[in-house]
Design an enzyme around this catalytic site. Structure first.
Site, short mmCIF file in Angstrom:
data_model
loop_
_atom_site.label_atom_id
_atom_site.label_comp_id
_atom_site.label_asym_id
_atom_site.label_seq_id
_atom_site.Cartn_x
_atom_site.Cartn_y
_atom_site.Cartn_z
N VAL A 106 -43.82 -24.73 29.25
CA VAL A 106 -44.78 -24.65 30.35
C VAL A 106 -44.10 -25.17 31.60
O VAL A 106 -43.61 -26.30 31.62
CB VAL A 106 -46.05 -25.46 30.05
CG1 VAL A 106 -47.04 -25.33 31.20
CG2 VAL A 106 -46.68 -25.01 28.74
N CYS A 107 -44.04 -24.34 32.64
CA CYS A 107 -43.49 -24.72 33.93
C CYS A 107 -42.04 -25.20 33.76
O CYS A 107 -41.21 -24.50 33.19
CB CYS A 107 -44.39 -25.78 34.57
SG CYS A 107 -44.04 -26.11 36.31
N SER A 108 -41.73 -26.41 34.21
CA SER A 108 -40.35 -26.89 34.17
C SER A 108 -39.86 -27.22 32.78
O SER A 108 -38.69 -27.56 32.59
CB SER A 108 -40.18 -28.11 35.08
OG SER A 108 -41.04 -29.17 34.67
#
Length: 324
Positions: A106-108
């Protein structure tokens, strides 16, 4: 198979992205007849971890818990673009993929998968703000900055924040079918699917507030969506001048009569597309749009997708009897 899910935590994890994974995979919804996952939060850096929001998280599970997971999810965290990661955690991710498990970022969190070499030669994504740096740091990865998520075999990557919901529901849909994914999404009050990055909307309207003077007219409008109505007619029903009615309506609903009516008609169309096999012409008549062409035009404007595409998303192609 998606029965055993583990979330891999690193120091300064972001609570929202962690919460998304806990909500989708870790909540017991068996009272609704939905599947329950064997869920655990795993620490890669000791029993107590800091979050970027200033509080700590403790968990009894270490990296050995990852060995039995069907899915390992890695939420975002602060400074993930710059830091290094425990080699033991990266090894565990590599072993998971080798034995047939799936991994989700998720994301970074994509940077953790990149550090494990799992993005090499694969399409992937992350938050648009970090996409250029992800491509620079992992030049063998095929970074796609404009999508909500990428499913590249055993490696699934998602964009910023709420895109983790999209990716997680995608995995639920694959493992358990669209009915389960839709039910989980409705419990979370989120769209079950967002096509092409354009948001579709929840099934039911938000509750009305402060409707002291136009509440009765709103109720009448809701039950007569198939009829033509003007501001003058609505004002007369409310015993006001058109100007006063329009002003009160805006104050009490936050929008204009036209926009409110259009939204209710689209919501009714969504409901009929999800729950019936009625033709587009019939739905257009029941919702006050008149023709299938007008229904399609307003539906695309409001939701960014066509009525037929929406019906396929919520019901599946085998249930569609009409092709428009």
């Amino acid at each position: 198979m998606l029965k055993n899910v583990a979330v891999l935590l690193l120091d300064e994890v972001h609570p929202f992205e962690l919460g998304v994974l806990c909500e989708v995979f870790g909540l017991d919804r068996s009272e609704d007849g939905l599947p329950v996952h064997d869920f655990a939060v795993v620490s890669a850096e000791g029993p107590v971890l800091r979050t970027h929001a200033g509080f700590t998280i403790s968990t009894p599970h270490g990296l050995d818990r990852l060995e039995e997971a069907d899915l390992i999810a890695v939420p975002a965290g602060s400074h993930f673009m710059e830091r290094t990661y425990p080699e033991e955690a990266l090894d565990a991710l590599r072993r998971a993929v080798e034995r047939g498990a799936r991994v989700l970022s998720v994301c970074s969190g994509a940077y953790v998968l990149g550090a494990a070499g799992l993005l090499d030669g694969r399409r992937c994504t992350t938050h648009w703000r970090h996409a250029d740096e992800l491509a620079r740091r992992f030049p063998k990865a095929c970074v796609e900055p404009d999508v909500l998520y990428v499913d590249a075999g055993p490696v699934i990557t998602s964009a910023g924040t709420a895109a983790g919901i999209d990716a997680a529901l995608h995995l639920v849909r694959q493992a358990h079918g669209p009915a389960v994914a839709n039910a989980v999404a409705r419990r979370m009050v989120v769209p079950p699917h967002r096509d092409g990055g354009q948001a579709q909307y929840i099934k039911r309207p938000l509750p009305r507030t402060r409707c002291d003077t136009v509440g009765g007219t709103l109720a009448w409008m809701e039950s007569h969506l198939d009829q033509d109505m003007t501001v003058e007619q609505l004002a007369d029903r409310s015993h006001m001048s058109p100007r006063t009615f329009a002003r009160r309506f805006q104050q009490e609903t936050g929008t204009t009569p036209y926009r409110w009516l259009l939204r209710q008609r689209v919501l009714l169309a969504q409901h009929l597309l999800e729950t019936s096999d009625e033709t587009m012409d019939t739905i257009a008549g029941r919702t006050g749009f008149g023709t299938a062409a007008a229904l399609r035009h307003q539906f695309v404007r409001a939701l960014g997708t066509t009525p037929n595409a929406y019906r396929r998303t919520f019901r599946g192609p085998v249930l569609i009897r009409e092709v428009a």
